[in-house]
Design a protein around this motif. Structure first.
Motif, short mmCIF file in Angstrom:
data_model
loop_
_atom_site.label_atom_id
_atom_site.label_comp_id
_atom_site.label_asym_id
_atom_site.label_seq_id
_atom_site.Cartn_x
_atom_site.Cartn_y
_atom_site.Cartn_z
N PHE A 1 -21.45 38.46 25.82
CA PHE A 1 -22.05 38.75 24.52
C PHE A 1 -23.42 39.40 24.72
N THR B 1 -27.16 36.36 21.16
CA THR B 1 -25.98 35.52 20.97
C THR B 1 -25.56 34.88 22.28
N TYR C 1 -27.30 31.43 23.33
CA TYR C 1 -26.80 30.16 22.81
C TYR C 1 -25.60 29.70 23.63
N TRP D 1 -29.37 32.15 16.32
CA TRP D 1 -28.21 32.93 16.73
C TRP D 1 -27.26 32.00 17.48
N ARG D 2 -26.04 31.90 17.00
CA ARG D 2 -25.05 31.05 17.68
C ARG D 2 -23.96 31.91 18.31
N ASP D 3 -22.93 31.28 18.83
CA ASP D 3 -21.98 31.99 19.70
C ASP D 3 -20.70 32.42 18.99
N LEU E 1 -18.49 35.10 16.50
CA LEU E 1 -18.45 36.50 16.07
C LEU E 1 -17.55 36.64 14.85
N SER F 1 -22.37 39.65 14.97
CA SER F 1 -23.06 38.37 15.12
C SER F 1 -24.23 38.36 14.16
#
Length: 370
Positions: free
Chosen positions: A181, A185, A188, A215-217, A219, A333
């Protein structure tokens, strides 16, 4: 009586069959056209039956351009420059090149492969213009549940269907196809506890910052045909990476429309009918050429082409509109975007049409901002 007999005589069947055939053929064509027009939406085949995404129609000649500095005006960064400069912490849009290098999605998300490998992945589809007005999370009954396979093979070329869902329950392998990623992103994914400290009990770590603020993982996925896309809208910071196809972006500085509904409406809507919210392609064709809008984007915005492999970073609250050029597949993201669990039946019960005009004005004026 004589005149009556004359009329009857003229209505007799022609004796020359060769003269009659063109008339018969035209009649049959007309009947076929009427029968075709009576097909229901479900009976019409809007599927994409091409071998590859690149085989679909494209409007590059009409909508493409060379990203001249006085038109686009965005810096184009390498991945290394993007990460070293931490541009996601800034308030300016940028383009980042070669983001998809090494991604398995370049193979696994080809048109036939994505249908074969991830055909059962669930999401929703809806009209890009309407989803842009409400936002995908608030579109309610404007959306219809679908799967990757169903959308691509039955609906993709329906001009009123666009596959975009931030709550899609993406299969694990599908997400892994997009590794590594881009930052932030990836950060995280590498360390979900970054910034967290132990609670007083010392039993687990807690983060003072809410999940909705980081920001998390996860999409989101967008699949759309040529000239599809979302109309003018804005949201939290986000990046959008194109795997196949191209996108044309119109970006507009938040400061220009914050607390200024009149300017926003003059920019995004038809002056003669303020209620009309144009599709992106029609906004570019019909409204954008006006000198006032052109000058506004040149001075306070950007008009850019994003190619496959590139990532567009959009700062928080920056107004933007996107139009696909060719069949286009991308991943997104956004700050606060967590792992999707798919849509629930109650998600489709909400009717955004019942929203009052006062609510619409509040959104337009960014009343959430201090």
């Amino acid at each position: 009586m004589a005149s009556t007999c004359t009329v009857l005589r003229r209505r007799r069947r022609p004796t020359n069959r060769r003269l009659h055939r063109p008339y018969l053929f035209a009649t049959l064509l007309a009947l076929a056209a009427v029968a075709g027009s009576q097909q229901t939406e479900e009976e019409i085949d809007y599927g994409n039956h091409n071998l590859e995404w690149e085989d679909g129609p494209t409007s590059w000649e009409e909508f493409g351009h060379a990203n001249a500095p006085d038109v686009c005006g965005l810096p184009v960064l390498t991945v290394e420059e993007w990460e070293a400069g931490k541009y996601w912490e800034g308030n300016k849009p940028v383009l980042v090149k070669n983001v998809t290098d090494g991604w398995a999605a370049l193979t696994n998300w080809k048109k036939q492969e994505i249908v074969r490998l991830y055909g059962d992945a669930e999401a929703t589809m809806g009209e890009g213009r309407r989803v842009g007005e409400t936002g995908p999370d608030e579109a309610g009954n404007l959306l219809t549940p679908t799967t990757v396979k169903e959308f691509v093979t039955k609906h993709m070329y329906n001009p009123l269907k666009y596959f975009f869902d931030r709550k899609i329950a993406i299969p694990k392998g599908m997400l892994e196809d997009c590794h590594p990623f881009p930052m932030p992103t990836r950060g995280y994914l590498e360390n979900p506890d970054a910034g967290a400290t132990y609670a007083l009990s010392r039993k687990k770590k807690v983060r003072k910052t809410l999940d909705e603020e980081i920001w998390r993982d996860h999409l989101a996925i967008s699949i759309g045909a040529n000239l599809q896309g979302l109309t003018f809208h804005h949201h939290r910071q986000a990046w959008n990476t194109v795997l196949f196809g191209k996108k044309r972006w119109i970006l507009w500085d938040h400061a220009r429309f914050k607390h200024n509904t009149t300017r926003q409406n003059r920019m995004t809507r038809d002056w003669d009918d303020d209620e009309v919210h144009f599709e992106g392609k029609e906004w570019i064709r019909q409204l954008y050429p006006h000198p006032e809008r052109l000058e506004e984007i040149r001075a306070h915005g950007h008009d850019c082409i994003q190619h496959a492999g590139e990532m567009m970073f959009v700062p928080e609250r920056m107004m933007h509109m996107v139009v696909n050029i060719g069949d286009t597949v991308s991943v997104i993201s956004e700050v606060g975007l967590g792992i999707g669990e798919g849509k629930k039946p109650e998600d489709f019960l909400y009717d955004p049409e019942e929203e009052s005009s006062d609510d619409s004005e509040e959104w337009s004026e960014d009343s959430e901002d201090s």
